[in-house]
Write a protein that holds these residues in place. Structure first.
Motif, PDB file in Angstrom:
ATOM      1  N   VAL A 161     -52.866  33.334   7.422  1.00  0.00           N
ATOM      2  CA  VAL A 161     -51.801  34.351   7.555  1.00  0.00           C
ATOM      3  C   VAL A 161     -51.906  33.871   5.708  1.00  0.00           C
ATOM      4  O   VAL A 161     -51.285  33.436   5.290  1.00  0.00           O
ATOM      5  N   TYR A 162     -51.700  34.957   5.114  1.00  0.00           N
ATOM      6  CA  TYR A 162     -52.139  34.939   3.665  1.00  0.00           C
ATOM      7  C   TYR A 162     -51.544  36.652   3.202  1.00  0.00           C
ATOM      8  O   TYR A 162     -52.525  37.609   3.364  1.00  0.00           O
ATOM      9  N   ASN A 163     -50.692  36.064   1.756  1.00  0.00           N
ATOM     10  CA  ASN A 163     -51.064  37.652   0.751  1.00  0.00           C
ATOM     11  C   ASN A 163     -51.071  36.880  -0.745  1.00  0.00           C
ATOM     12  O   ASN A 163     -50.664  36.355  -1.242  1.00  0.00           O
ATOM     13  N   TYR A 164     -51.917  38.167  -0.904  1.00  0.00           N
ATOM     14  CA  TYR A 164     -52.634  37.945  -1.812  1.00  0.00           C
ATOM     15  C   TYR A 164     -51.972  37.706  -3.171  1.00  0.00           C
ATOM     16  O   TYR A 164     -52.192  38.475  -4.723  1.00  0.00           O
ATOM     17  N   GLY A 165     -50.951  38.800  -3.022  1.00  0.00           N
ATOM     18  CA  GLY A 165     -50.131  39.537  -4.165  1.00  0.00           C
ATOM     19  C   GLY A 165     -48.932  38.219  -4.392  1.00  0.00           C
ATOM     20  O   GLY A 165     -49.113  38.156  -5.440  1.00  0.00           O
ATOM     21  N   THR A 166     -48.581  37.857  -3.526  1.00  0.00           N
ATOM     22  CA  THR A 166     -47.466  36.749  -3.614  1.00  0.00           C
ATOM     23  C   THR A 166     -48.370  35.732  -3.786  1.00  0.00           C
ATOM     24  O   THR A 166     -47.298  34.280  -3.873  1.00  0.00           O
ATOM     25  N   GLN A 167     -49.453  35.493  -3.244  1.00  0.00           N
ATOM     26  CA  GLN A 167     -49.931  34.229  -3.600  1.00  0.00           C
ATOM     27  C   GLN A 167     -49.450  33.146  -2.659  1.00  0.00           C
ATOM     28  O   GLN A 167     -49.360  31.632  -2.927  1.00  0.00           O
ATOM     29  N   MET A 168     -48.982  33.550  -1.962  1.00  0.00           N
ATOM     30  CA  MET A 168     -48.940  32.566  -0.706  1.00  0.00           C
ATOM     31  C   MET A 168     -49.288  32.814   0.739  1.00  0.00           C
ATOM     32  O   MET A 168     -49.124  33.546   1.099  1.00  0.00           O
ATOM     33  N   GLY A 169     -49.179  31.519   1.365  1.00  0.00           N
ATOM     34  CA  GLY A 169     -49.954  31.712   3.231  1.00  0.00           C
ATOM     35  C   GLY A 169     -49.898  30.772   3.469  1.00  0.00           C
ATOM     36  O   GLY A 169     -49.366  29.319   2.893  1.00  0.00           O
ATOM     37  N   THR A 170     -50.198  30.912   4.803  1.00  0.00           N
ATOM     38  CA  THR A 170     -50.573  29.215   5.530  1.00  0.00           C
ATOM     39  C   THR A 170     -51.846  28.988   6.641  1.00  0.00           C
ATOM     40  O   THR A 170     -52.213  30.216   6.950  1.00  0.00           O
ATOM     41  N   MET A 171     -52.281  28.373   7.003  1.00  0.00           N
ATOM     42  CA  MET A 171     -53.132  27.833   8.184  1.00  0.00           C
ATOM     43  C   MET A 171     -52.981  26.860   8.496  1.00  0.00           C
ATOM     44  O   MET A 171     -52.537  25.898   8.467  1.00  0.00           O
ATOM     45  N   GLU A 172     -53.737  26.241  10.056  1.00  0.00           N
ATOM     46  CA  GLU A 172     -53.467  26.087  11.031  1.00  0.00           C
ATOM     47  C   GLU A 172     -54.677  24.970  11.063  1.00  0.00           C
ATOM     48  O   GLU A 172     -55.994  25.342  10.954  1.00  0.00           O
ATOM     49  N   ALA A 173     -54.948  23.845  11.589  1.00  0.00           N
ATOM     50  CA  ALA A 173     -55.627  23.470  11.939  1.00  0.00           C
ATOM     51  C   ALA A 173     -57.128  23.127  11.450  1.00  0.00           C
ATOM     52  O   ALA A 173     -57.689  23.319  10.965  1.00  0.00           O
ATOM     53  N   GLY A 174     -56.415  22.895  10.046  1.00  0.00           N
ATOM     54  CA  GLY A 174     -57.984  22.881   8.911  1.00  0.00           C
ATOM     55  C   GLY A 174     -58.761  21.662   8.584  1.00  0.00           C
ATOM     56  O   GLY A 174     -58.493  20.712   9.042  1.00  0.00           O
ATOM     57  N   SER A 175     -59.715  21.538   8.030  1.00  0.00           N
ATOM     58  CA  SER A 175     -60.756  20.856   7.860  1.00  0.00           C
ATOM     59  C   SER A 175     -61.655  21.359   6.967  1.00  0.00           C
ATOM     60  O   SER A 175     -62.288  22.386   7.180  1.00  0.00           O
ATOM     61  N   GLY A 176     -62.943  20.391   6.514  1.00  0.00           N
ATOM     62  CA  GLY A 176     -63.270  20.516   5.231  1.00  0.00           C
ATOM     63  C   GLY A 176     -63.743  19.686   4.459  1.00  0.00           C
ATOM     64  O   GLY A 176     -63.424  18.456   4.400  1.00  0.00           O
ATOM     65  N   ARG A 177     -64.209  20.194   3.702  1.00  0.00           N
ATOM     66  CA  ARG A 177     -64.581  19.495   2.506  1.00  0.00           C
ATOM     67  C   ARG A 177     -64.745  20.200   1.210  1.00  0.00           C
ATOM     68  O   ARG A 177     -64.428  20.669   0.686  1.00  0.00           O
ATOM     69  N   ALA A 178     -63.554  19.371   0.658  1.00  0.00           N
ATOM     70  CA  ALA A 178     -63.758  20.045  -1.200  1.00  0.00           C
ATOM     71  C   ALA A 178     -63.920  18.794  -2.819  1.00  0.00           C
ATOM     72  O   ALA A 178     -63.801  17.987  -1.904  1.00  0.00           O
ATOM     73  N   GLY A 179     -64.880  19.530  -2.587  1.00  0.00           N
ATOM     74  CA  GLY A 179     -65.831  18.215  -3.694  1.00  0.00           C
ATOM     75  C   GLY A 179     -66.734  17.099  -2.740  1.00  0.00           C
ATOM     76  O   GLY A 179     -67.150  17.750  -2.024  1.00  0.00           O
ATOM     77  N   GLU A 180     -66.237  15.908  -3.068  1.00  0.00           N
ATOM     78  CA  GLU A 180     -66.624  14.866  -1.852  1.00  0.00           C
ATOM     79  C   GLU A 180     -65.731  14.390  -1.385  1.00  0.00           C
ATOM     80  O   GLU A 180     -65.862  13.078  -0.604  1.00  0.00           O
ATOM     81  N   TYR A 181     -64.302  14.818  -1.412  1.00  0.00           N
ATOM     82  CA  TYR A 181     -63.581  14.917  -0.343  1.00  0.00           C
ATOM     83  C   TYR A 181     -63.744  15.413   1.198  1.00  0.00           C
ATOM     84  O   TYR A 181     -63.411  16.472   1.439  1.00  0.00           O
ATOM     85  N   TYR A 182     -63.128  15.029   2.015  1.00  0.00           N
ATOM     86  CA  TYR A 182     -62.962  15.266   3.364  1.00  0.00           C
ATOM     87  C   TYR A 182     -61.864  15.356   3.358  1.00  0.00           C
ATOM     88  O   TYR A 182     -61.451  14.241   3.687  1.00  0.00           O
TER      89      TYR A 182
END
Length: 526
Positions: A161-182
């Motif tokens: 759920v995300y509002n690109y006007g207020t720049q606020m939101g949530t995500m559940e059960a997230g996983s992945g890679r950012a840079g070299e970090y999992y």
């Protein structure tokens, strides 16, 4: 009014805030393994770590496709994008419904939401409202980010759920890679100025069950590249090996692994080494370098670090050992370094000063070192790489209180370093280097970190036998006498996210220190 074409493209200003929400600005960190050597073979550490960096930065097929689609879309825009406004985005779907009156939309099938700063969301179904600026993805969503000046991110999550006007939101059960970090998290909360991860984990090991990882009840990632973690636990596989109430990391700096280094050395016996940092303020950090071995027992040291831009200062107290097992005790000593790169020239200059009480065996003295160094950036000569450096150093030892005083000892003069290396292919690399150091164990009061001679020629060869096994041999010659002094033999064996290093050091010329064997196990740094 509704319309329902089979596939439709239209540009709107959406997903602008995801540049920060998923763009954690994680550091460009080398996967650094460091070996100890008496023959200059640490040059191969530079080569190997650069290879790991290149592999880590290789674009996947889907990342290449995103960059191509963004470039094509930019060329088709009627006018250039406004940098003061959110980047336009393109919605694609096998089936899409849009109400121009209410602003509601729903897309199904292969849904792509591509923002022209380098973001893409993929899902089987998405809905929302362009007037209220809300986006809903109930099922699984797959996100890519390749925005300029931001880390590459590949992420999967649910119930977004995300509002690109207020720049606020949530995500559940997230996983992945950012840079070299999992990174994983039970819940991600996005705010305009930071991200909060609940019940999260962090590691640089990509195994299904990581060799090591960190967990925290709460992880905060702030725009100034600081990660703050609360109620932290450190794990080897599934076993908790340590806890900490609070941990803070500056993400644009290279850090050693949180985990200890284990090994055996014929001089030290079995040993365990670990480093613990305790932030005090933004600029001050207390550091404990713990070292326990079976032959000498506890031989640790503590340091108080101050760092601000190009200036670093360290107050040091405790035991330090070199490769010849010369134990030095600082009681204490203050070292300060100012290092800066010339903006218009490929040169870095360094000013270094150390003053303190040194003790080595029965020798005690007030030790003072002043050094000015000048170092050239790596020079590429076709397939060869050249390192050049020089410095002028003054060392003074005042042995007041020393057993059998000999008077003040002063050594001053120039030092020179030149190393030329080449990586011939993915398997073979070699180097040769010349070093001149005015200080040696014959003209100095202390032997710590010094050879018996000043002029040295070092050379070595590295060969990757298998994907997990690499062999290295290094030699060091006394160019004054023309004699071979040291030979190093290494076997590096990768164990997924850690490495075992076996080393045999052969001393020549009937050296009294004799030969040495060492094996140690170290983890991929965090």
């Amino acid at each position: 009014m509704f319309f329902k074409p089979a596939k439709i493209f239209f540009a709107v200003a959406v997903f602008g805030a995801f540049t920060f929400s998923f763009g954690f600005n994680l550091p460009k960190v080398f996967a650094v393994y460091e070996s100890d050597s008496d023959t200059g073979t640490t040059f191969f550490d530079y080569i190997e770590n650069a290879k790991r960096e290149r592999r880590a930065n290789m674009l996947t097929d889907e990342q290449k496709k995103l960059l191509e689609d963004v470039e094509t879309a930019k060329q088709q825009l009627p006018k250039p994008t406004d940098p003061e406004k959110p980047f336009p985005a393109i919605f694609e779907g096998d089936d899409m419904v849009y109400d121009a009156v209410t602003g509601e939309f729903k897309a199904t099938g292969k849904v792509f939401v591509t923002q022209l700063d380098g973001h893409r969301f993929q899902s089987g179904e998405a809905s929302g409202n362009l007037k209220t600026q809300d986006i809903y993805i109930e099922g699984k969503s797959h996100m890519l980010q390749l925005s300029p000046n931001a880390p590459r991110v590949t992420f999967d999550g649910y119930h977004t759920v995300y509002n690109y006007g207020t720049q606020m939101g949530t995500m559940e059960a997230g996983s992945g890679r950012a840079g070299e970090y999992y990174i994983t998290g039970k819940k991600f909360e996005f705010y305009p100025d930071h991200v909060v991860i609940t019940d999260g984990t962090q590691t640089r090991c990509n195994a299904k069950v990581p060799d090591y990882h960190l967990s925290a009840k709460r992880i905060e990632i702030w725009p100034d590249r600081i990660m703050r973690m609360y109620n932290v636990k450190f794990f080897l596989k599934k076993t908790c090996v340590g806890t900490k109430a609070y941990e803070e990391r500056k993400l644009d700096k290279k850090h050693d692994t949180y985990l200890p280094r284990f090994g055996y050395n014929s001089d030290h016996g079995f040993y365990v080494r670990d480093t613990f940092g305790f932030p005090i303020t933004d600029h001050f950090t207390a550091v404990l370098n713990a070292h326990i071995e079976t032959k000498q027992g506890v031989r640790s040291n503590g340091e108080l670090h101050y760092g601000n831009r190009n200036f670093v200062s360290r107050l040091r107290y405790g035991y330090y050992s070199d490769s010849d097992v010369n134990w030095l005790k600082r009681e204490p000593s203050l070292e300060s370094i100012y290092e800066k790169h010339f903006h218009a020239l490929p040169l870095t200059y360094k000013l270094r000063y150390e003053f303190g009480r040194w003790r080595e065996e029965r020798k005690v003295a007030l030790h003072e070192e002043t050094e000015f160094g000048l170092y050239h950036d790596p020079i590429w000569l076709g397939k060869y790489i050249l390192f050049l450096g020089t410095s002028y150093k003054i060392t003074e030892d005042d042995p007041k209180g020393i057993y059998k005083p000999r008077g003040k000892n002063t050594v001053r003069g120039m030092n020179y370093d030149a190393v030329l290396g080449r990586q011939f292919d993915d398997r073979l690399a070699a180097f040769v280097g010349y070093h001149f150091s005015k200080n040696n164990s014959q003209n100095s009061l202390f032997k710590y970190d010094l050879d018996d001679y000043s002029q040295k020629l070092e050379t070595g060869i590295s060969y990757q036998l298998t994907h997990n096994d690499r062999f290295v041999v290094g030699w060091k010659f006394n160019t004054g006498s023309g004699k071979l002094e040291d030979t190093d033999y290494f076997w590096y064996h990768d164990l997924h996210c850690s490495q075992v290093i076996l080393r045999y050091r052969a001393k020549h010329q009937n050296h009294k220190d004799g030969n040495r064997f060492e094996v140690h196990w170290e983890f991929l740094p965090w």
